[in-house]
Design a protein around this motif. Structure first.
Motif: not given
Length: 537
Positions: A339-356
Motif C-alpha cells: 500500500y502506498y500513500n499517493s496522489i492521483y490526477v483524475i480527468d473529467d472522464e474519471g480516468e487516472i492520468i497520473a500518480a505519485a
C-alpha cells in the motif's frame, strides 16, 4: 536598570548556577525559545534564550582530571536540558495523535510527549559539547555555539531517516520579509547565523569582545532584513489574467476518528463531492484544478469501482481533480499486497492520468521501523488502516492537463528542503497534500505550514497546500499568502494560480555554503580558543 552592569551581574549568577538549578534554568531557556515558532512567532525571545544558554555553558567547565568525556559532560547536560525544554514545549501536540479514537496507543502517550524530545535533545547536547571543545572568551564562543548547532541540526535532518522539525533557523524567519535569505544560503546556514546573532547579547553580559561581536551581529541582522525587503520589492505580486488557471482547494474538515469509519465513508465522500461541485468563487471563472487533501478518498478505488464515475459526474469539462489516496499493488507469488500513500490526477472522464507515491514515510506513523522487534511488544503504525505503507521507489513530477508540472510533497515531505526538487527542478508549482487532523487544534498544523511556506521561498516556486482540517493555503514564490483557510474550517478556496517568477539567487544545492560557513565558524572559534591558551601562558 537593565544596563551593561546589570547584565554582567546576571551573567555571573547564571554562570555560577549548578546542579538542579542549572538543569531547570536550561530547560526553561529551551522552552522559552518555542515562543519564536508558530503560532506565536515572537522571534525576539531568542535574544533572551540564547544568551542564557551561552552563560550556562560559560560555567559548564568539567573537571580537568576527568578525561575528555568527563570535561564535556556538564556542557552536554546543559545542551540536553535546553533541547528537552525546546522539543517538549514545541512537540507536545504529537501526543494528540494517540488520543484519536481507535488508535489503541494511549499507553504510549509519555513516549510521544517526553520520549521523543528526550531523544532529540541528544542532538542539542552534542551541539553544546562540540561548542565547548573550542570554547573561549568573547565572540569566539558564540561562533563555536553556532557551528555546534549547525552540525547538530544537520545530523538531526539525516540520521535515522531524519526529523528536522522546528530546526532553530525557523525562529529567525517568522514572516516573508525574514525568509528571503534562505533562498540564497539555505536553512542550514540560517540556523548557524541565527544562533550567532541571537547569542550576541551574551557578549554584553561578559564584556569580552562585546563591541566587534555586537557590530557583526547587527550587520548580519540588518543585511538579513535588507535583502528581504529587496527581494520582496523586485517581486511584487502581479495581477492575474484571464488565461491563468484557477485552483480550488477543498478543506473537508473531517474528524480523524471518522475518516476511516466504515459507517462514515459514504458521508465523507459525499462531502468532498459537494464541496467540489459548489459554484465558482472567483468572478464566475470556474476552477481548472480541484485539490483534495492527503488520503482524501475514504476507501481503495479498487474496492469502489463506482467512485471514479461519481467523480466524473461532478467534474465539468476541462476540470481536473488532484487527490490524496491510498494506492494498492496486489502481491504476486504469495507476497503480501503493498500500500502506498499517493496522489492521483483524475480527468473529467474519471480516468487516472497520473500518480505519485510518497517516498519519505513517517516512522511509527506510516510504517514501523524494526518491525519484528517493535511488533512483539504490541506497537503498530498509527496509520495502520491497511497495515502500514511502503515507500515509493522513485519520485517523479506530475504533469497536469495544460502542461503545468507539479512537484508532489505528501504530508511531512514538505519539511525536508532536499525534497523540494527533483533533479534540480521544482516544476511550475509545489503541491503539498496533508492531513493534520491527527493533531487537532494545536500548534502542530501551524508549524507544519511554516515549514512548507519556506520551501516555496527556497525554491522560488508557488506552493499549493490542501489539508483535511487546515491549514490549506496558496503561497507565492516569495512566501506570501495569496489565500488561506483557517484551521478547522470547512469550505473551499478558489484562487488564481500564482506564476513562478525568475529564480533569482536560488540555489540548486546550498550544501557548499553550509560547510563553508561551518568551517569559518570553527576556524574563528578555534582561533579564539588558541588565543586564550597563549594569553594563559
Amino acid at each position: 536598570m537593565w544596563g551593561p552592569m546589570a547584565l554582567e551581574r546576571l551573567a555571573e549568577k547564571i554562570m555560577l548556577v549548578w546542579g538542579i538549578k542549572r538543569a531547570l534554568l536550561s530547560l526553561l531557556a529551551g522552552g522559552l525559545a518555542v515562543l519564536a515558532l508558530p503560532p506565536f512567532n515572537f522571534f525576539a525571545v531568542m535574544f533572551v534564550s540564547m544568551p542564557v544558554l551561552v552563560w550556562l555553558l560559560d560555567g559548564a567547565s568539567g573537571n580537568a582530571e576527568a578525561g575528555f568525556i568527563g570535561r564535556l559532560r556538564p556542557a552536554f547536560a546543559t545542551g540536553w536540558w535546553f533541547g528537552f525544554g525546546y522539543f517538549t514545549a514545541g512537540l507536545w501536540w504529537l501526543g494528540n495523535a494517540l488520543l484519536v479514537d481507535g488508535t489503541g496507543a494511549v499507553w504510549a502517550l509519555p513516549l510521544a510527549v517526553f520520549g521523543l524530545p528526550a531523544v532529540l535533545a541528544l542532538f542539542y547536547g552534542f551541539a553544546a559539547a562540540f561548542a565547548r571543545m573550542i570554547w573561549s572568551d568573547g565572540v569566539g564562543r558564540t561562533a563555536a555555539l553556532a557551528a555546534g548547532f549547525g552540525l547538530a541540526e544537520y545530523a538531526r535532518g539525516v540520521l535515522f531517516t531524519g526529523f528536522p522539525w522546528n530546526e532553530i533557523g525557523y525562529t529567525a524567519m517568522p514572516v516573508p520579509l525574514m525568509m528571503q535569505s534562505a533562498a540564497v544560503v539555505g536553512l542550514g546556514c540560517m540556523t548557524m547565523l541565527a544562533v550567532f546573532v541571537f547569542s550576541a547579547p551574551a557578549l554584553v553580559g561578559t564584556r569580552r569582545g562585546a563591541v566587534p561581536g555586537l557590530l557583526l551581529a547587527l550587520a548580519l541582522f540588518v543585511s538579513h532584513l535588507g535583502y528581504g525587503w529587496h527581494a520582496l520589492d523586485i517581486a511584487r505580486p502581479t495581477a492575474a489574467v484571464a488565461t491563468d488557471p484557477v485552483i480550488r482547494l477543498v478543506q473537508p474538515a473531517i474528524d480523524q476518528s471518522a475518516k476511516w469509519d466504515s459507517a462514515e465513508r459514504e458521508r465523507n465522500f459525499a462531502r468532498l463531492l459537494e464541496l467540489t461541485a459548489r459554484p465558482p468563487l472567483t468572478e464566475s471563472r470556474r476552477p481548472t484544478y480541484i485539490v483534495w487533501p492527503e488520503t482524501a478518498l475514504p476507501f481503495l478505488l479498487t474496492d469502489n469501482p463506482g467512485a471514479l464515475a461519481r467523480i466524473a459526474d461532478v467534474l465539468q469539462v476541462g476540470q481536473t481533480l488532484i487527490t490524496g489516496a491510498v494506492r494498492v499493488e496486489a502481491g504476486q507469488g504469495g507476497t503480501a499486497s503493498r500500500y502506498y500513500n499517493s496522489i492521483y490526477v483524475i480527468d473529467d472522464e474519471g480516468e487516472i492520468i497520473a500518480a505519485a507515491d510518497k517516498a519519505h514515510l513517517v516512522p511509527f506513523g506510516e510504517y514501523l521501523p524494526f518491525e519484528s522487534w517493535f511488533g512483539r511488544i504490541g506497537l503498530a503504525p498509527l496509520a495502520e488502516t491497511f497495515g502500514g505503507f511502503s515507500a515509493a521507489e522513485h519520485r517523479s513530477m506530475l504533469t497536469l492537463p495544460g502542461g503545468i508540472t507539479a512537484l508532489p510533497l505528501i504530508c511531512y515531505e514538505a519539511i525536508f528542503p532536499d525534497m523540494a526538487q527533483i533533479g534540480g527542478s521544482s516544476g511550475d508549482l509545489m503541491l503539498n497534500v496533508t492531513n493534520d487532523a491527527w493533531y487537532g487544534m494545536t500548534p502542530g498544523p501551524y508549524q507544519h505550514l511554516r515549514q512548507a511556506q519556506l520551501r516555496a521561498v527556497e525554491r522560488r516556486t508557488p506552493l499549493v497546500r490542501a489539508a483535511n482540517n487546515g491549514i490549506s493555503a496558496v503561497i507565492d514564490s516569495e512566501g506570501r499568502f495569496v489565500a488561506a483557510m483557517a484551521l478547522g474550517e470547512q469550505g473551499i478556496l478558489d484562487v488564481d494560480l500564482p506564476r513562478a517568477r525568475d529564480k533569482f539567487f536560488v540555489q540548486k544545492n546550498t550544501s557548499h555554503y553550509f560547510w563553508l560557513l561551518f568551517a569559518v565558524l570553527v576556524f574563528f572559534g578555534g582561533g579564539a580558543r588558541m588565543g586564550n591558551w597563549r594569553h594563559a601562558d
